[in-house]
Design a protein around this motif. Sequence first.
Motif, short mmCIF file in Angstrom:
data_model
loop_
_atom_site.label_atom_id
_atom_site.label_comp_id
_atom_site.label_asym_id
_atom_site.label_seq_id
_atom_site.Cartn_x
_atom_site.Cartn_y
_atom_site.Cartn_z
N ALA A 65 0.83 -1.21 0.00
CA ALA A 65 0.00 0.00 0.00
C ALA A 65 0.86 1.25 0.00
O ALA A 65 0.61 2.21 -0.76
N PHE A 66 1.89 1.27 0.85
CA PHE A 66 2.75 2.45 0.91
C PHE A 66 3.63 2.57 -0.34
O PHE A 66 3.81 3.66 -0.88
N VAL A 67 4.18 1.44 -0.79
CA VAL A 67 5.02 1.50 -1.99
C VAL A 67 4.22 1.96 -3.20
O VAL A 67 4.61 2.90 -3.91
N ALA A 68 3.08 1.31 -3.43
CA ALA A 68 2.28 1.65 -4.60
C ALA A 68 1.58 3.00 -4.44
O ALA A 68 1.47 3.77 -5.39
N GLY A 69 1.12 3.30 -3.22
CA GLY A 69 0.42 4.57 -2.99
C GLY A 69 1.32 5.76 -3.21
O GLY A 69 0.93 6.75 -3.85
N LEU A 70 2.54 5.70 -2.69
CA LEU A 70 3.49 6.80 -2.90
C LEU A 70 3.97 6.84 -4.34
O LEU A 70 4.24 7.92 -4.88
N ALA A 71 4.06 5.66 -4.98
CA ALA A 71 4.45 5.62 -6.39
C ALA A 71 3.41 6.31 -7.27
O ALA A 71 3.76 6.91 -8.29
N LEU A 72 2.15 6.24 -6.87
CA LEU A 72 1.10 6.92 -7.63
C LEU A 72 1.26 8.43 -7.61
O LEU A 72 0.71 9.14 -8.46
N LEU A 73 2.03 8.94 -6.65
CA LEU A 73 2.27 10.38 -6.53
C LEU A 73 3.64 10.78 -7.08
O LEU A 73 4.03 11.95 -6.97
N SER A 74 4.34 9.82 -7.66
CA SER A 74 5.68 10.09 -8.18
C SER A 74 5.65 11.09 -9.33
O SER A 74 4.67 11.16 -10.09
N ARG A 75 6.73 11.81 -9.50
CA ARG A 75 6.87 12.72 -10.64
C ARG A 75 7.25 11.97 -11.91
O ARG A 75 7.16 12.53 -13.00
N GLN A 76 7.70 10.72 -11.74
CA GLN A 76 8.10 9.91 -12.89
C GLN A 76 6.88 9.20 -13.48
O GLN A 76 6.20 8.44 -12.79
N LEU A 77 6.64 9.41 -14.76
CA LEU A 77 5.47 8.84 -15.41
C LEU A 77 5.49 7.32 -15.37
O LEU A 77 4.47 6.68 -15.09
N TRP A 78 6.66 6.71 -15.63
CA TRP A 78 6.72 5.25 -15.67
C TRP A 78 6.47 4.63 -14.30
O TRP A 78 5.88 3.55 -14.20
N VAL A 79 6.88 5.33 -13.23
CA VAL A 79 6.63 4.84 -11.88
C VAL A 79 5.12 4.87 -11.60
O VAL A 79 4.56 3.90 -11.06
N ARG A 80 4.47 5.97 -11.95
CA ARG A 80 3.02 6.07 -11.76
C ARG A 80 2.30 5.01 -12.59
O ARG A 80 1.33 4.40 -12.14
N ALA A 81 2.79 4.77 -13.81
CA ALA A 81 2.14 3.81 -14.71
C ALA A 81 2.22 2.38 -14.16
O ALA A 81 1.23 1.65 -14.14
N VAL A 82 3.41 2.00 -13.70
CA VAL A 82 3.58 0.65 -13.14
C VAL A 82 2.69 0.45 -11.92
O VAL A 82 2.03 -0.58 -11.76
N SER A 83 2.66 1.46 -11.05
CA SER A 83 1.83 1.37 -9.85
C SER A 83 0.35 1.29 -10.20
O SER A 83 -0.40 0.51 -9.61
N ARG A 84 -0.06 2.08 -11.19
CA ARG A 84 -1.47 2.08 -11.59
C ARG A 84 -1.87 0.73 -12.18
O ARG A 84 -2.97 0.23 -11.92
N ILE A 85 -0.98 0.12 -12.95
CA ILE A 85 -1.25 -1.20 -13.52
C ILE A 85 -1.45 -2.22 -12.40
O ILE A 85 -2.38 -3.03 -12.42
N TYR A 86 -0.56 -2.18 -11.41
CA TYR A 86 -0.69 -3.10 -10.26
C TYR A 86 -2.03 -2.90 -9.55
O TYR A 86 -2.76 -3.87 -9.28
#
Length: 222
Positions: A36-57
């Motif tokens: 939850a914390f890894v993916a939740g904070l990744a959703l707020l990342s400035r990096q598009l690919w990080v947000r995309a991977v988290s959103r897919i998960y």
Amino acid sequence: MQNLESTLGYGQFILSGALATIELTVLSCFLALLMAFVAGLALLSRQLWVRAVSRIYVEFFRGTSIFVQLFAAYFVLPLAGISLSPVQAGFLAIGLNGGAYGAEVVRAAVQAVGRDQTEATIALNLSRRQAMWWIILPQAVVVMLPSFGNLAIEIMKSTAVASLVTVSELTFQAQMVRSQTGETAMPFMLILVTYLVIASVLMGLVRWLERRFSRGMAIMGA
């Protein structure tokens, strides 16, 4: 007398199932909290690919059945050379599923922290990571706790699906009692009460954490 002996016999099965349920719940909650914390904070990342991977998960595990996820972990992963025990497959599927829902809780809680707090971190010349760790997250955790409490209870109830891969948790043990004795009402009433007791303990723990965190934030505010 015979009914008493039967009830005591049920109790041994149910106690064994309760211990397995608690173990599976603790393992699943730990994995769900981490994801939850890894993916939740990744959703707020400035990096598009990080947000995309988290959103897919998040969307994958929220959009597919937990039954299919469990069967995939237990029956499909071995085809890729990854063999899991029933308990491992259970907590992996339940934990990843819960983490996907928890990720949205983390994201929403962080975004709910006032903009003035972010502006204050800029004035203090804190890096984005320092601001998140020392200022934003402590306040966001207070907002997250009630939702995490509900999620923990949902995870505890979801452990019942692990009976499908022969994990000897509460539902599995009740089915065993029913198949061996023909009794239905008593074993299922016992697991109903046991689930309620475990859920009550979880909610009590969450309320205690809420008071602790709220008191800590009040001291910091003072």
